[in-house]
Design a protein around this motif. Structure first.
Motif, short mmCIF file in Angstrom:
data_model
loop_
_atom_site.label_atom_id
_atom_site.label_comp_id
_atom_site.label_asym_id
_atom_site.label_seq_id
_atom_site.Cartn_x
_atom_site.Cartn_y
_atom_site.Cartn_z
N ILE A 121 0.87 -1.25 0.06
CA ILE A 121 -0.21 0.05 -0.08
C ILE A 121 0.92 1.28 0.02
O ILE A 121 0.70 2.16 -0.84
CB ILE A 121 -1.01 -0.07 1.22
N ILE A 122 1.98 1.27 0.94
CA ILE A 122 2.75 2.29 1.09
C ILE A 122 3.71 2.63 -0.20
O ILE A 122 3.66 3.82 -0.89
CB ILE A 122 3.75 2.38 2.32
N MET A 123 4.23 1.76 -0.59
CA MET A 123 5.30 1.80 -2.00
C MET A 123 4.40 2.06 -3.12
O MET A 123 5.21 2.47 -4.16
CB MET A 123 6.07 0.58 -1.98
N GLY A 124 3.06 1.70 -3.32
CA GLY A 124 2.32 2.07 -4.48
C GLY A 124 2.36 3.80 -4.61
O GLY A 124 2.39 3.88 -5.95
N ALA A 125 2.53 4.44 -3.86
CA ALA A 125 2.66 5.72 -4.03
C ALA A 125 4.22 6.38 -4.53
O ALA A 125 4.18 6.74 -5.83
CB ALA A 125 2.31 6.81 -2.78
N PRO A 126 5.15 6.37 -3.75
CA PRO A 126 6.25 6.71 -4.24
C PRO A 126 6.96 6.08 -5.59
O PRO A 126 7.84 6.29 -6.42
CB PRO A 126 7.15 6.54 -3.03
N LEU A 127 6.56 4.42 -5.79
CA LEU A 127 7.02 3.77 -6.67
C LEU A 127 6.15 3.70 -8.18
O LEU A 127 6.42 3.08 -8.72
CB LEU A 127 7.29 2.40 -6.29
N GLY A 128 4.99 4.77 -8.02
CA GLY A 128 4.13 4.90 -8.85
C GLY A 128 3.22 3.85 -9.46
O GLY A 128 2.56 3.81 -10.58
#
Length: 461
Positions: A121-128
């Motif tokens: 869920i978190i990495m979906g934002a910074p990693l696109g």
């Protein structure tokens, strides 16, 4: 004919053989086009939608291969397309089809607790990963599980990171108003541990833990059920022999340092931070209790799923995509750097690397290696839900008879997730139930009451 084949190719058959994503003639071609478990598009979105509509029209007009091939060979593909366009508005239908697949709402808020369990869920934002699937998602750092629950119920969040048992509890009205929730994806498997204060380094036998105080993140959590299970298997009644306290994960290390608690069963980044700060040591990993257990989930209300099905589908695809990326060991260091900042987990990168790579200090002077300390497998096994329900009943959270299968299948969306995974080219189990072993005891999801009745230590009805 695969969905994205050229319907005006006279040499193509109408069979639906091909790859799972529909872009290639075979799974072999699909595999060659796959990068980091993601099938790369072979054409623009407009062309892909044109192919879908044209394929449907050609199948309807020429259900038999021989007739279609004869027609195309006699007039040619361009003439055929022009002729069909006179009688069927291909362009209008294509535009309507494309619009039908667009997210109803692109700007979304997804709540999370700052723990490594929320990695996809978190990495979906910074990693696109959200952007890749057409969404603008704000992932919102949240203080505790009750807050996540309430904000999602109150529609401040469109979807959220939840402990795997929470959507079951919310759907049943346990601890909150009964509102139907669903789980399309498990966030992580394993990834927790029992950490004890340094003063207990010589008290490794749980039989010596009477009177000790332990923190868990929430009553409706795998942490609660796994810790209770572990204590009971060592002869301790978790309701009378020890004290269990609900403490938000970000506050656990401070409470351990202040001697308010003797230990906790918590997410691995909390365990590792206690070790990093020199206030605790790793007693055991949660995978030593049950290897492959679920912990957290990605959840949404049935209302959101119904009113914004395309947004929900895009969110689910983004989560599945991110989870596939996180499941690869070679990506873990990059992910640790991406989720470490203050607006996400707010932890030293080295702490997150120790969790995600599985090479870690144990707090007692040793360095251990376990690449499956935490892992990422999104499939929402309905047998997981059945097991959680047995523990809810075991410890008095649920009274009376339980329709295990009906509840599991209402909340854990195995069928829909299997279909989405296949469409994305990911391998998915054919079944929704499986047996597993917890501390040497086999759980058969077809016999939940037998399993429940086998425990000597449980809350009296």
């Amino acid at each position: 004919m695969p969905t994205f084949d050229d319907p005006f190719d006279a040499d193509r058959e109408l069979s639906r053989a091909g790859c799972a994503c529909g872009q290639h003639r075979s799974e072999a071609e699909h595999a060659q086009a796959t990068l980091a478990m993601r099938c790369e598009p072979v054409a623009g979105e407009d062309k892909r939608y044109e192919g879908v509509v044209a394929s449907a029209v050609m199948r309807a007009m020429f259900p038999r291969d021989a007739a279609r091939r004869a027609f195309l060979k006699s007039v040619g593909a361009s003439t055929a397309l022009a002729a069909i366009s006179q009688f069927f508005p291909l362009k209008t239908a294509t535009e309507a089809f494309a619009d039908a697949g667009l997210p109803e709402k692109k700007d979304l808020k997804v709540g999370f607790i700052p723990i490594t369990c929320a990695t996809p869920i978190i990495m979906g934002a910074p990693l696109g990963f959200y952007a890749k699937h057409g969404l603008n998602v704000e992932v919102v750092k949240t203080a505790g599980w009750a807050v996540v629950r309430d904000k999602t119920i109150n529609k401040e969040y469109d979807a959220s990171h939840m402990l795997a048992p929470m959507p079951i509890a919310i759907s049943l009205g346990l601890g909150a108003q009964a509102i139907p929730f669903a789980v399309p994806a498990i966030e992580n498997i394993n990834g927790q541990g029992i950490t004890l204060a340094m003063k207990h380094r010589d008290r490794r036998d749980p039989k010596e833990w009477k009177g000790m105080k332990f923190a868990i993140p929430f009553d409706y959590s795998m942490h609660n059920y796994l810790l209770r299970y572990y204590l009971a298997e060592h002869g301790l009644d978790p309701d009378t022999d020890v004290q269990l306290r609900s403490v938000p994960p970000p506050e656990m290390v401070a409470n351990l340092r202040a001697d308010n608690i003797d230990g906790f069963l918590a997410p691995d980044n909390i365990c590792q931070r206690a070790i990093y700060d020199g206030v605790g040591f790793m007693h055991i990993l949660s995978k030593e209790i049950w290897d492959g257990h679920p912990c957290c989930s990605f959840a949404a209300s049935r209302e959101f799923i119904t009113t914004a099905p395309n947004s929900f589908a895009a969110l689910t695809r983004a989560i599945l995509d991110a989870t596939a990326y996180a499941s690869k060991a070679e990506n873990r260091r990059q992910i640790a750097e991406a989720i470490a900042p203050a607006n996400y987990i707010n932890a030293p990168v080295t702490v997150l690397e120790q969790v995600l790579t599985g090479t870690y200090a144990d707090g007692l002077g040793g360095i251990k290696t376990d690449p499956k300390r935490v892992d990422f497998d999104p499939f929402p096994w309905q047998s997981f839900a059945v097991w959680m329900l047995t523990q809810m009943k075991r410890w008095g959270q649920i009274k009376g008879d339980v329709d295990y299968k009906a509840i599991a299948e209402q909340v854990y969306l195995a069928t829909g997730t299997r279909k989405t995974m296949a469409e994305m080219g990911f391998a998915a189990p054919e079944a929704a139930y499986k047996s597993f072993v917890v501390m040497g005891k086999t759980f058969d999801p077809a016999k939940p009451d037998d399993y429940l009745n086998s425990f000597k230590i449980r809350k009296s009805s």
